[in-house]
Design a protein around this motif. Sequence first.
Motif, PDB file in Angstrom:
ATOM      1  N   GLU A 124       0.848  -1.190   0.000  1.00  0.00           N
ATOM      2  CA  GLU A 124       0.000   0.000   0.000  1.00  0.00           C
ATOM      3  C   GLU A 124       0.884   1.240   0.000  1.00  0.00           C
ATOM      4  O   GLU A 124       2.068   1.163   0.352  1.00  0.00           O
ATOM      5  CB  GLU A 124      -0.919   0.008   1.230  1.00  0.00           C
ATOM      6  N   PRO A 125       0.339   2.386  -0.392  1.00  0.00           N
ATOM      7  CA  PRO A 125       1.127   3.624  -0.292  1.00  0.00           C
ATOM      8  C   PRO A 125       1.637   3.801   1.136  1.00  0.00           C
ATOM      9  O   PRO A 125       0.858   3.783   2.089  1.00  0.00           O
ATOM     10  CB  PRO A 125       0.127   4.721  -0.690  1.00  0.00           C
ATOM     11  N   PRO A 126       2.953   3.977   1.309  1.00  0.00           N
ATOM     12  CA  PRO A 126       3.510   3.979   2.665  1.00  0.00           C
ATOM     13  C   PRO A 126       3.226   5.265   3.413  1.00  0.00           C
ATOM     14  O   PRO A 126       3.170   6.352   2.832  1.00  0.00           O
ATOM     15  CB  PRO A 126       5.013   3.799   2.422  1.00  0.00           C
ATOM     16  N   ALA A 127       3.049   5.125   4.731  1.00  0.00           N
ATOM     17  CA  ALA A 127       2.906   6.261   5.633  1.00  0.00           C
ATOM     18  C   ALA A 127       3.514   5.858   6.965  1.00  0.00           C
ATOM     19  O   ALA A 127       3.264   4.751   7.462  1.00  0.00           O
ATOM     20  CB  ALA A 127       1.443   6.658   5.799  1.00  0.00           C
ATOM     21  N   LEU A 128       4.326   6.720   7.540  1.00  0.00           N
ATOM     22  CA  LEU A 128       4.988   6.409   8.794  1.00  0.00           C
ATOM     23  C   LEU A 128       3.954   6.176   9.891  1.00  0.00           C
ATOM     24  O   LEU A 128       2.994   6.937  10.045  1.00  0.00           O
ATOM     25  CB  LEU A 128       5.928   7.544   9.192  1.00  0.00           C
ATOM     26  N   GLY A 129       4.157   5.080  10.634  1.00  0.00           N
ATOM     27  CA  GLY A 129       3.261   4.750  11.726  1.00  0.00           C
ATOM     28  C   GLY A 129       2.011   4.009  11.309  1.00  0.00           C
ATOM     29  O   GLY A 129       1.210   3.628  12.172  1.00  0.00           O
ATOM     30  N   GLU A 130       1.813   3.779  10.023  1.00  0.00           N
ATOM     31  CA  GLU A 130       0.630   3.075   9.534  1.00  0.00           C
ATOM     32  C   GLU A 130       1.008   1.650   9.121  1.00  0.00           C
ATOM     33  O   GLU A 130       2.007   1.445   8.418  1.00  0.00           O
ATOM     34  CB  GLU A 130       0.024   3.800   8.337  1.00  0.00           C
ATOM     35  N   PRO A 131       0.234   0.635   9.557  1.00  0.00           N
ATOM     36  CA  PRO A 131       0.540  -0.751   9.175  1.00  0.00           C
ATOM     37  C   PRO A 131       0.536  -0.933   7.660  1.00  0.00           C
ATOM     38  O   PRO A 131      -0.278  -0.345   6.944  1.00  0.00           O
ATOM     39  CB  PRO A 131      -0.583  -1.558   9.845  1.00  0.00           C
ATOM     40  N   ASN A 132       1.449  -1.758   7.185  1.00  0.00           N
ATOM     41  CA  ASN A 132       1.582  -2.019   5.759  1.00  0.00           C
ATOM     42  C   ASN A 132       2.197  -3.407   5.597  1.00  0.00           C
ATOM     43  O   ASN A 132       2.474  -4.098   6.580  1.00  0.00           O
ATOM     44  CB  ASN A 132       2.473  -0.958   5.100  1.00  0.00           C
ATOM     45  N   THR A 133       2.416  -3.803   4.367  1.00  0.00           N
ATOM     46  CA  THR A 133       3.051  -5.087   4.072  1.00  0.00           C
ATOM     47  C   THR A 133       4.121  -4.863   3.023  1.00  0.00           C
ATOM     48  O   THR A 133       3.844  -4.295   1.959  1.00  0.00           O
ATOM     49  CB  THR A 133       2.039  -6.130   3.567  1.00  0.00           C
ATOM     50  N   LEU A 134       5.334  -5.309   3.321  1.00  0.00           N
ATOM     51  CA  LEU A 134       6.414  -5.246   2.346  1.00  0.00           C
ATOM     52  C   LEU A 134       6.415  -6.514   1.508  1.00  0.00           C
ATOM     53  O   LEU A 134       6.208  -7.622   2.024  1.00  0.00           O
ATOM     54  CB  LEU A 134       7.765  -5.082   3.036  1.00  0.00           C
ATOM     55  N   VAL A 135       6.675  -6.330   0.222  1.00  0.00           N
ATOM     56  CA  VAL A 135       6.744  -7.442  -0.722  1.00  0.00           C
ATOM     57  C   VAL A 135       8.165  -7.531  -1.257  1.00  0.00           C
ATOM     58  O   VAL A 135       8.714  -6.529  -1.722  1.00  0.00           O
ATOM     59  CB  VAL A 135       5.764  -7.257  -1.890  1.00  0.00           C
ATOM     60  N   CYS A 136       8.750  -8.715  -1.167  1.00  0.00           N
ATOM     61  CA  CYS A 136      10.048  -8.970  -1.792  1.00  0.00           C
ATOM     62  C   CYS A 136       9.802  -9.887  -2.988  1.00  0.00           C
ATOM     63  O   CYS A 136       9.446 -11.059  -2.811  1.00  0.00           O
ATOM     64  CB  CYS A 136      11.025  -9.600  -0.809  1.00  0.00           C
ATOM     65  N   MET A 137       9.958  -9.346  -4.177  1.00  0.00           N
ATOM     66  CA  MET A 137       9.757 -10.115  -5.398  1.00  0.00           C
ATOM     67  C   MET A 137      11.116 -10.575  -5.912  1.00  0.00           C
ATOM     68  O   MET A 137      11.985  -9.754  -6.200  1.00  0.00           O
ATOM     69  CB  MET A 137       9.045  -9.275  -6.462  1.00  0.00           C
ATOM     70  N   VAL A 138      11.283 -11.881  -6.014  1.00  0.00           N
ATOM     71  CA  VAL A 138      12.557 -12.459  -6.447  1.00  0.00           C
ATOM     72  C   VAL A 138      12.331 -13.136  -7.795  1.00  0.00           C
ATOM     73  O   VAL A 138      11.575 -14.111  -7.895  1.00  0.00           O
ATOM     74  CB  VAL A 138      13.089 -13.471  -5.417  1.00  0.00           C
ATOM     75  N   GLY A 139      12.979 -12.626  -8.832  1.00  0.00           N
ATOM     76  CA  GLY A 139      12.842 -13.172 -10.168  1.00  0.00           C
ATOM     77  C   GLY A 139      14.131 -13.800 -10.662  1.00  0.00           C
ATOM     78  O   GLY A 139      15.162 -13.787  -9.987  1.00  0.00           O
ATOM     79  N   ASN A 140      14.055 -14.375 -11.865  1.00  0.00           N
ATOM     80  CA  ASN A 140      15.190 -15.041 -12.508  1.00  0.00           C
ATOM     81  C   ASN A 140      15.765 -16.147 -11.619  1.00  0.00           C
ATOM     82  O   ASN A 140      16.973 -16.316 -11.509  1.00  0.00           O
ATOM     83  CB  ASN A 140      16.287 -14.037 -12.862  1.00  0.00           C
ATOM     84  N   GLY A 187      13.795   6.232   9.839  1.00  0.00           N
ATOM     85  CA  GLY A 187      15.105   5.655  10.110  1.00  0.00           C
ATOM     86  C   GLY A 187      15.172   4.144   9.981  1.00  0.00           C
ATOM     87  O   GLY A 187      16.262   3.576  10.075  1.00  0.00           O
ATOM     88  N   ASP A 188      14.026   3.480   9.778  1.00  0.00           N
ATOM     89  CA  ASP A 188      14.045   2.023   9.611  1.00  0.00           C
ATOM     90  C   ASP A 188      14.735   1.648   8.301  1.00  0.00           C
ATOM     91  O   ASP A 188      14.616   2.351   7.292  1.00  0.00           O
ATOM     92  CB  ASP A 188      12.619   1.458   9.594  1.00  0.00           C
ATOM     93  N   ILE A 189      15.433   0.516   8.326  1.00  0.00           N
ATOM     94  CA  ILE A 189      16.039  -0.046   7.123  1.00  0.00           C
ATOM     95  C   ILE A 189      15.629  -1.518   7.051  1.00  0.00           C
ATOM     96  O   ILE A 189      16.050  -2.329   7.875  1.00  0.00           O
ATOM     97  CB  ILE A 189      17.571   0.083   7.134  1.00  0.00           C
ATOM     98  N   TYR A 190      14.789  -1.837   6.088  1.00  0.00           N
ATOM     99  CA  TYR A 190      14.341  -3.211   5.889  1.00  0.00           C
ATOM    100  C   TYR A 190      15.182  -3.854   4.789  1.00  0.00           C
ATOM    101  O   TYR A 190      15.485  -3.221   3.773  1.00  0.00           O
ATOM    102  CB  TYR A 190      12.860  -3.252   5.513  1.00  0.00           C
ATOM    103  N   PRO A 209      11.720   3.583   4.564  1.00  0.00           N
ATOM    104  CA  PRO A 209      10.513   4.428   4.503  1.00  0.00           C
ATOM    105  C   PRO A 209      10.886   5.900   4.455  1.00  0.00           C
ATOM    106  O   PRO A 209      11.810   6.346   5.143  1.00  0.00           O
ATOM    107  CB  PRO A 209       9.757   4.073   5.790  1.00  0.00           C
ATOM    108  N   GLN A 210      10.170   6.642   3.642  1.00  0.00           N
ATOM    109  CA  GLN A 210      10.406   8.069   3.502  1.00  0.00           C
ATOM    110  C   GLN A 210       9.245   8.837   4.118  1.00  0.00           C
ATOM    111  O   GLN A 210       8.087   8.451   3.984  1.00  0.00           O
ATOM    112  CB  GLN A 210      10.557   8.447   2.021  1.00  0.00           C
ATOM    113  N   GLU A 211       9.592   9.952   4.778  1.00  0.00           N
ATOM    114  CA  GLU A 211       8.557  10.812   5.352  1.00  0.00           C
ATOM    115  C   GLU A 211       7.840  11.534   4.220  1.00  0.00           C
ATOM    116  O   GLU A 211       8.461  12.271   3.452  1.00  0.00           O
ATOM    117  CB  GLU A 211       9.186  11.845   6.292  1.00  0.00           C
ATOM    118  N   PRO A 212       6.527  11.297   4.043  1.00  0.00           N
ATOM    119  CA  PRO A 212       5.825  11.975   2.946  1.00  0.00           C
ATOM    120  C   PRO A 212       5.763  13.486   3.177  1.00  0.00           C
ATOM    121  O   PRO A 212       5.695  13.965   4.308  1.00  0.00           O
ATOM    122  CB  PRO A 212       4.422  11.344   2.983  1.00  0.00           C
ATOM    123  N   VAL A 213       5.810  14.238   2.107  1.00  0.00           N
ATOM    124  CA  VAL A 213       5.739  15.699   2.195  1.00  0.00           C
ATOM    125  C   VAL A 213       4.306  16.108   2.505  1.00  0.00           C
ATOM    126  O   VAL A 213       3.376  15.694   1.801  1.00  0.00           O
ATOM    127  CB  VAL A 213       6.196  16.342   0.872  1.00  0.00           C
TER     128      VAL A 213
END
Length: 250
Positions: A124-140, A187-190, A209-213
């Motif tokens: 989903e569109p990221p927002a700090l402090g809001e639950p989301n799901t990261l997807v790691c897509m591995v191809g080839n 400051g998180d690094i996934y 994650p980037q702080e949205p403007v």
Amino acid sequence: MGAVGGSGALVAPLLWGVALVAAGTDAPPVHTLAEVLFCQPAMPSLGLAVTFDADQLFWFDFPRSRWTPRLPDLPPWPPALEPPAQLLRDATLCQDLRRTLTELATGKLPESKGVPVADVFPMEPPALGEPNTLVCMVGNVFPPAVTISWQLDGVPVTQGVTHTHYTPTSDLAFVRFSYLPVTPAAGDIYTCVVTHEGDNASVIAYWVPQEPVPTEVLETALCGAAMALGILLALLGVTLMVVARRGAHG
């Protein structure tokens, strides 16, 4: 069908179907239905998936001898179509062929391997402090034997991690997805770490994650840019008029 090397996988398309839709166009789109079986010495030793335009619809659970839909709302697999006993015979034949081809190819042909390519993005569109799901897509991915793990600021994370089964692609490689529920903070690094079985190297992909403007700040910046552009154009117009008049007097 593809198989190379002493520890490679054997990939066999069991069924290929092509459907044309939307008649009346000059070049109607072509859709591909594929059923692909693979076998290999590594785990998983067997895999079978049905895809439509590279999207997985079903995969066959060999230990339980049953078809499983990729999405829960898909209708069940017709029980009369390719019963489990037939698929188990196909799997046995695949392993027998793989062992025979391995004996013939080892030392004569190079083993076929793909270098995995990983990409991490939020569902989903990221927002700090809001639950989301990261997807790691591995191809080839080839052979289909990779381990996908997650880290947060260098610390392994396993809570809530899920993986999909391997999905075959048209170039006889595979793609696999991994999901991690997150609540991003500044400051998180996934990190998504992909390791190919038997290799000493890993493929790593990062997401920060980037702080949205804020909207007000963005609107103010756009207004300022528009005003500056207007002043610049006005000065340019005055300059051109002065140059034109001087040229006329000269």
